[in-house]
Enzyme design. Structure first.
Site: not given
Length: 360
Positions: A127, A334
Site C-alpha cells: 500500500d 488489496h
C-alpha cells in the site's frame, strides 16, 4: 548515489532500545524496539537473524500487517523487521503535515538500518509502504539493495501534479485521495467510530467482500468504488452489514488495529496523503527515473490500485529493469500479505533466496 539538497543524509547510528511489548502482544518470539531517527523515533518489531529485510506497511495498518511474514522470513534465515511508519503506533507523530513528506520516510528507513547496526537491507512495502519502499530504494541504492512492492506498482514521478491527476478520477465523485487532502475532514468521519470504519475499509478493499462477489473488474469500476459522492462520506461505499470475521481478519486482529488508532488517531496516517504534491516537487530531479535494483511485484486480482495502475505494470520493462517477477494473485484483494500469507511468504522467500549475496 551523490547527495543532493533533496536526498536524506545518513544520520549517526543510535542504539536500538528494547521497549515493553504491547499488552497481549502477538508473536512471542519477536522483539519490540524503538530507534532514533531524524524526526524522533520509530517503533519496530524484529524476528530472526541474517540479511536484513525491512517491511513497511500502508494505510490504515501498522507493523501488525506483517505478522505472518515476520516468523516466516525468520524461519527462512532472515532478520525480518516490520516498522510502525511515522504517525502510527508507537512511532513519533509530528504535528506538521510536511513532516510526513516522502523524503522524511526515506530518512527514517535509512536511520532504522543504521540503528540496527546494518549497512544494507532489502526493503518490502505494501500500500503506501510500496511507494515509500520504492522511493527509499531509488534515492538510496547504496543502502537498499533490492525492493519488493505489494499492491501498488512502481510509477516514476511524472509531469502532472498528483492532486490534478486524482481530480480526473472518482467515477463522478471525489477520489478518496483528494477527499483525504483537507486536514480534519476525513478524521471527522473516522474517529467517532474507529473500529467500525476500519472494519468497513478493510472489507470493501478485500478480495472476499461479499458485496463484491460479482464485482466488475475494470479499472474504472475499482476507482468508482473509492470515490465520495458530493456531500457524502467514503464510508457510504461500505456494505451496511460487514461479513466479519473474514478468513484473514479475525476479531482479535481488528481489535489490535482499532486499539492502535483509538489511541493515536488517524491524522498521522492521513498526513501521508496530504504530501503527494509536496513529494512531486521534492522528487523533480528523479522525474521518470527507473528503479534498477532487483525487484518483485505482487498484486491481487481484485486489488484496486493494482487494477487502476495497470498501465504502470505494463511499463515495468522500462521502470523496473531489475524485475524478477510480477505476480497477480487470483481472487485476492488489496490486503495481499494478510489475505494470502502462505503464497506471499513463498514468493518472498523464493525471491530473497535468488538475490546475489543475500541467500540465507
Amino acid at each position: 548515489m551523490p547527495q543532493s539538497a533533496n536526498t536524506p543524509s545518513t544520520p549517526p547510528a543510535s542504539p536500538a532500545a528494547p521497549v515493553p511489548r504491547p499488552p497481549a502482544g502477538p508473536l512471542p518470539e519477536a522483539v519490540h524496539r524503538t530507534v532514533e531517527v531524524p524526526g524522533g523515533r520509530i517503533h519496530l518489531v524484529e524476528q530472526g537473524s541474517g540479511p536484513l529485510v525491512l517491511m513497511v506497511h500502508g494505510f490504515p495498518e501498522s507493523w501488525y500487517s506483517w505478522r505472518h511474514q515476520l516468523p516466516a522470513l525468520a524461519a527462512a534465515g532472515y532478520r525480518a523487521v516490520a516498522i510502525d511508519v511515522r504517525g502510527y503506533g508507537r512511532s513519533s507523530k509530528p504535528r506538521d503535515v510536511a513532516a510526513y513528506r516522502m523524503l522524511a520516510h526515506v530518512a527514517d528507513n535509512v536511520a532504522v538500518v543504521r540503528a540496527l547496526g546494518e549497512e544494507t537491507a532489502i526493503i518490502v512495502g505494501h500500500d503506501w509502504g510500496s511507494p515509500i519502499a520504492a522511493n527509499t530504494a531509488l534515492l538510496r541504492p547504496d543502502v537498499f539493495t533490492a525492493v519488493a512492492l505489494l499492491s501498488v506498482p512502481y510509477a516514476p514521478r511524472g509531469g502532472i501534479r498528483p492532486t490534478e491527476a486524482f481530480a480526473r478520477l472518482g467515477g463522478g465523485g471525489e477520489f478518496y485521495i483528494n477527499y483525504f487532502q483537507e486536514p480534519g475532514r476525513a478524521e471527522a468521519e473516522i474517529e467517532p467510530g474507529v473500529r467500525d470504519w476500519i472494519a468497513g475499509f478493510y472489507v470493501v478493499a478485500s478480495g472476499d467482500a461479499k458485496q463484491d462477489a460479482a464485482r466488475p473488474g475494470s479499472a474504472q469500476d475499482h476507482v468508482a468504488h473509492f470515490s465520495v459522492a458530493p456531500g457524502g462520506k467514503l464510508s457510504d461505499r461500505f456494505p451496511e452489514k460487514l461479513p466479519l470475521p473474514l478468513p484473514w481478519l479475525a476479531e482479535a486482529d481488528l481489535d489490535f488495529y482499532a486499539g492502535e488508532f483509538e489511541r493515536t488517531g488517524l491524522t498521522g496516517g492521513l498526513n501521508r496523503y496530504r504530501n503527494v504534491d509536496r513529494d512531486w516537487e521534492d522528487l523533480a530531479a528523479w522525474d521518470g527515473a527507473p528503479l534498477r535494483q532487483p525487484s518483485l511485484f505482487i498484486g491481487g486480482e481484485h486489488d484496486a490500485p493494482t487494477n487502476w495502475m495497470a498501465d504502470a505494470i505494463k511499463a515495468f520493462p522500462h521502470t523496473l529493469p531489475g524485475l524478477s517477477a510480477s505476480h497477480i494473485l487470483d481472487g485476492c484483494g488489496h490486503w495481499v500479505q494478510q489475505e494470502r500469507p502462505e503464497e506471499v511468504n513463498r514468493l518472498l522467500t523464493d525471491w530473497l533466496g535468488s538475490l546475489p549475496g543475500t541467500a540465507a
